[in-house]
Motif scaffolding. Structure first.
Motif, mmCIF file in Angstrom:
data_model
loop_
_atom_site.group_PDB
_atom_site.id
_atom_site.type_symbol
_atom_site.label_atom_id
_atom_site.label_comp_id
_atom_site.label_asym_id
_atom_site.label_seq_id
_atom_site.Cartn_x
_atom_site.Cartn_y
_atom_site.Cartn_z
ATOM 1 N N GLN A 293 0.436 -4.677 -9.939
ATOM 2 C CA GLN A 293 -0.976 -4.362 -9.742
ATOM 3 C C GLN A 293 -1.341 -4.396 -8.258
ATOM 4 O O GLN A 293 -2.037 -3.509 -7.755
ATOM 5 C CB GLN A 293 -1.857 -5.341 -10.509
ATOM 6 C CG GLN A 293 -1.903 -5.131 -12.010
ATOM 7 C CD GLN A 293 -2.762 -6.181 -12.687
ATOM 8 O OE1 GLN A 293 -2.612 -7.382 -12.462
ATOM 9 N NE2 GLN A 293 -3.694 -5.742 -13.521
ATOM 10 N N VAL A 294 -0.878 -5.422 -7.568
ATOM 11 C CA VAL A 294 -1.185 -5.549 -6.148
ATOM 12 C C VAL A 294 -0.571 -4.394 -5.363
ATOM 13 O O VAL A 294 -1.234 -3.749 -4.546
ATOM 14 C CB VAL A 294 -0.691 -6.902 -5.602
ATOM 15 C CG1 VAL A 294 -0.888 -6.981 -4.080
ATOM 16 C CG2 VAL A 294 -1.421 -8.051 -6.282
ATOM 17 N N LEU A 295 0.712 -4.111 -5.629
ATOM 18 C CA LEU A 295 1.375 -3.022 -4.914
ATOM 19 C C LEU A 295 0.702 -1.688 -5.213
ATOM 20 O O LEU A 295 0.479 -0.874 -4.307
ATOM 21 C CB LEU A 295 2.852 -2.961 -5.290
ATOM 22 C CG LEU A 295 3.667 -1.839 -4.624
ATOM 23 C CD1 LEU A 295 3.592 -1.947 -3.109
ATOM 24 C CD2 LEU A 295 5.114 -1.881 -5.099
ATOM 25 N N GLY A 296 0.356 -1.463 -6.483
ATOM 26 C CA GLY A 296 -0.305 -0.216 -6.852
ATOM 27 C C GLY A 296 -1.633 -0.048 -6.137
ATOM 28 O O GLY A 296 -1.967 1.060 -5.680
ATOM 29 N N SER A 297 -2.395 -1.119 -6.005
ATOM 30 C CA SER A 297 -3.684 -1.048 -5.320
ATOM 31 C C SER A 297 -3.496 -0.810 -3.822
ATOM 32 O O SER A 297 -4.262 -0.069 -3.198
ATOM 33 C CB SER A 297 -4.471 -2.334 -5.553
ATOM 34 O OG SER A 297 -4.779 -2.488 -6.929
ATOM 35 N N LEU A 298 -2.483 -1.430 -3.236
ATOM 36 C CA LEU A 298 -2.201 -1.196 -1.822
ATOM 37 C C LEU A 298 -1.800 0.259 -1.579
ATOM 38 O O LEU A 298 -2.263 0.900 -0.627
ATOM 39 C CB LEU A 298 -1.093 -2.137 -1.342
ATOM 40 C CG LEU A 298 -1.476 -3.609 -1.175
ATOM 41 C CD1 LEU A 298 -0.239 -4.461 -0.929
ATOM 42 C CD2 LEU A 298 -2.462 -3.777 -0.018
ATOM 43 N N MET A 299 -0.945 0.782 -2.451
ATOM 44 C CA MET A 299 -0.521 2.174 -2.297
ATOM 45 C C MET A 299 -1.685 3.132 -2.527
ATOM 46 O O MET A 299 -1.715 4.244 -2.002
ATOM 47 C CB MET A 299 0.617 2.486 -3.275
ATOM 48 C CG MET A 299 1.882 1.677 -3.044
ATOM 49 S SD MET A 299 2.596 1.944 -1.404
ATOM 50 C CE MET A 299 3.051 3.665 -1.533
ATOM 51 N N GLY A 300 -2.671 2.693 -3.313
ATOM 52 C CA GLY A 300 -3.796 3.552 -3.662
ATOM 53 C C GLY A 300 -4.782 3.790 -2.545
ATOM 54 O O GLY A 300 -5.671 4.633 -2.672
ATOM 55 N N ILE A 301 -4.652 3.056 -1.436
ATOM 56 C CA ILE A 301 -5.601 3.265 -0.337
ATOM 57 C C ILE A 301 -5.054 4.209 0.728
ATOM 58 O O ILE A 301 -5.647 4.344 1.800
ATOM 59 C CB ILE A 301 -6.046 1.929 0.294
ATOM 60 C CG1 ILE A 301 -4.865 1.179 0.908
ATOM 61 C CG2 ILE A 301 -6.757 1.062 -0.724
ATOM 62 C CD1 ILE A 301 -5.278 -0.087 1.647
ATOM 63 N N GLY A 302 -3.911 4.840 0.424
ATOM 64 C CA GLY A 302 -3.475 5.965 1.250
ATOM 65 C C GLY A 302 -2.458 5.688 2.330
ATOM 66 O O GLY A 302 -2.262 6.523 3.214
ATOM 67 N N LEU A 303 -1.763 4.547 2.276
ATOM 68 C CA LEU A 303 -0.744 4.241 3.272
ATOM 69 C C LEU A 303 0.643 4.249 2.633
ATOM 70 O O LEU A 303 0.796 3.934 1.463
ATOM 71 C CB LEU A 303 -1.004 2.876 3.905
ATOM 72 C CG LEU A 303 -2.297 2.756 4.722
ATOM 73 C CD1 LEU A 303 -2.524 1.312 5.134
ATOM 74 C CD2 LEU A 303 -2.257 3.655 5.948
ATOM 75 N N LYS A 304 1.646 4.586 3.407
ATOM 76 C CA LYS A 304 3.004 4.641 2.873
ATOM 77 C C LYS A 304 3.576 3.250 2.686
ATOM 78 O O LYS A 304 3.159 2.274 3.343
ATOM 79 C CB LYS A 304 3.902 5.481 3.779
ATOM 80 C CG LYS A 304 4.040 4.959 5.197
ATOM 81 C CD LYS A 304 4.901 5.903 6.030
ATOM 82 C CE LYS A 304 5.095 5.362 7.449
ATOM 83 N NZ LYS A 304 5.957 6.249 8.261
ATOM 84 N N ARG A 305 4.542 3.124 1.787
ATOM 85 C CA ARG A 305 5.141 1.825 1.436
ATOM 86 C C ARG A 305 5.744 1.131 2.645
ATOM 87 O O ARG A 305 5.764 -0.114 2.715
ATOM 88 C CB ARG A 305 6.222 2.044 0.359
ATOM 89 C CG ARG A 305 6.918 0.748 -0.111
ATOM 90 C CD ARG A 305 5.947 -0.147 -0.841
ATOM 91 N NE ARG A 305 6.567 -1.360 -1.377
ATOM 92 C CZ ARG A 305 6.524 -2.547 -0.778
ATOM 93 N NH1 ARG A 305 5.930 -2.668 0.407
ATOM 94 N NH2 ARG A 305 7.074 -3.603 -1.344
ATOM 95 N N GLU A 306 6.218 1.891 3.607
ATOM 96 C CA GLU A 306 6.886 1.308 4.759
ATOM 97 C C GLU A 306 5.974 0.453 5.628
ATOM 98 O O GLU A 306 6.443 -0.305 6.474
ATOM 99 C CB GLU A 306 7.502 2.421 5.619
ATOM 100 C CG GLU A 306 8.696 3.110 4.993
ATOM 101 C CD GLU A 306 8.301 4.200 3.994
ATOM 102 O OE1 GLU A 306 7.080 4.394 3.787
ATOM 103 O OE2 GLU A 306 9.206 4.837 3.434
ATOM 104 N N LYS A 307 4.672 0.556 5.432
ATOM 105 C CA LYS A 307 3.738 -0.250 6.211
ATOM 106 C C LYS A 307 3.516 -1.636 5.599
ATOM 107 O O LYS A 307 2.886 -2.484 6.217
ATOM 108 C CB LYS A 307 2.397 0.470 6.342
ATOM 109 C CG LYS A 307 2.455 1.715 7.217
ATOM 110 C CD LYS A 307 2.828 1.371 8.656
ATOM 111 C CE LYS A 307 2.863 2.606 9.540
ATOM 112 N NZ LYS A 307 3.303 2.274 10.924
#
Length: 257
Positions: free
Chosen positions: A105-119
């Motif tokens: 859930q946390v990772l999905g929400s972080l990815m949902g704000i438009g930044l790539k996983r590498e950040k």
């Protein structure tokens, strides 16, 4: 001999990137900081840069036990410190009495704000406490845009790296001989499941290598690969030795407890 022969064909783009980082340091005689790298990417950096030349590297993910780490590639005069890796630690504040939050859930929400996983670096969870590392250059963006995980409204607290949740994971290493470096063969040996059962797990999308789902049982593993499989667990291929006289491979696996 081409350097690409030592790695997978699909890794060519990343190898070229590492070579460009190395060339940048050589040409400018100044350090180069990367985004967060997964364990396999870290292994490639280690293999290409080495530690014996004028260009060196160091890895750090906000904590010594972190899986995802930034690489600092630098000339030999430079003395790296933790602050040079530009990592910010956040803790998520949420209504713990009413909501349970999970890593996906946390990772999905972080990815949902438009930044790539590498950040993003590791997400750390200890009971109700949840923290995560980010590249410091995007910390302000996170503060502005990250307000919700699932249906829960959340707030962020800035913390020094010294207050990161301590990882409890430990590894136990075991040595094996395997007939092949195929994913299904290594996973079968590591789990003591039949080859047929591990093939089904892989084909059903239940196995990841370096955080990416791999659905081909014939996928060839390499040193440094991190493997996770549902109902089996997580392990890292830490060493590949020479083939035996019977054409089997000696390998070492680290099991995460």
């Amino acid at each position: 001999m081409s350097i690409y022969q030592h790695f997978r064909p699909e890794e060519k783009e990343f190898i070229d990137q590492v070579m460009s980082w190395k060339n940048y340091v050589e040409m400018n005689y100044s350090p180069k900081l990367t985004d967060f790298l997964d364990p396999r990417e870290q292994f490639i950096v280690q293999s290409i840069i080495g530690q014996n030349g004028e260009v060196k590297y160091q890895l750090f993910g906000g904590a010594n036990s972190a899986e995802r780490k930034r690489a600092l590639i630098y000339p030999d005069y430079f003395q790296p410190e933790d602050d040079d890796f530009e990592i910010q630690l956040f803790e998520i504040k949420y209504p713990v009495k009413f909501v349970n939050l999970s890593h996906p859930q946390v990772l999905g929400s972080l990815m949902g704000i438009g930044l790539k996983r590498e950040k993003y670096g590791d997400i750390l969870i200890d009971g109700e406490r949840i923290q995560f590392f980010v590249a410091k250059e995007i910390a302000d963006y996170i503060r502005i845009h990250f307000h919700q995980v699932g249906k829960a409204t959340v707030k962020l607290e800035d913390l020094p790296l010294s207050e990161a949740i301590k990882a409890n994971e430990q590894t136990e290493e075991k040595e094996f001989t395997v007939s092949s470096l195929r994913l299904d063969a290594v996973l079968s040996t590591a789990s003591r499941l039949s080859r047929e059962k591990t093939q089904k797990l892989i084909e059903n999308g239940l196995v990841k290598v370096n955080f990416r789902i791999v659905e081909s049982p014939s996928y060839l593993l390499d040193e440094g690969d991190l493997i996770s499989a549902k109902r089996i667990g997580r392990m890292k291929l830490t060493f590949i030795g020479e083939q035996t006289r019977k054409n089997k491979w000696r390998i070492r696996l680290g099991y995460f407890k």
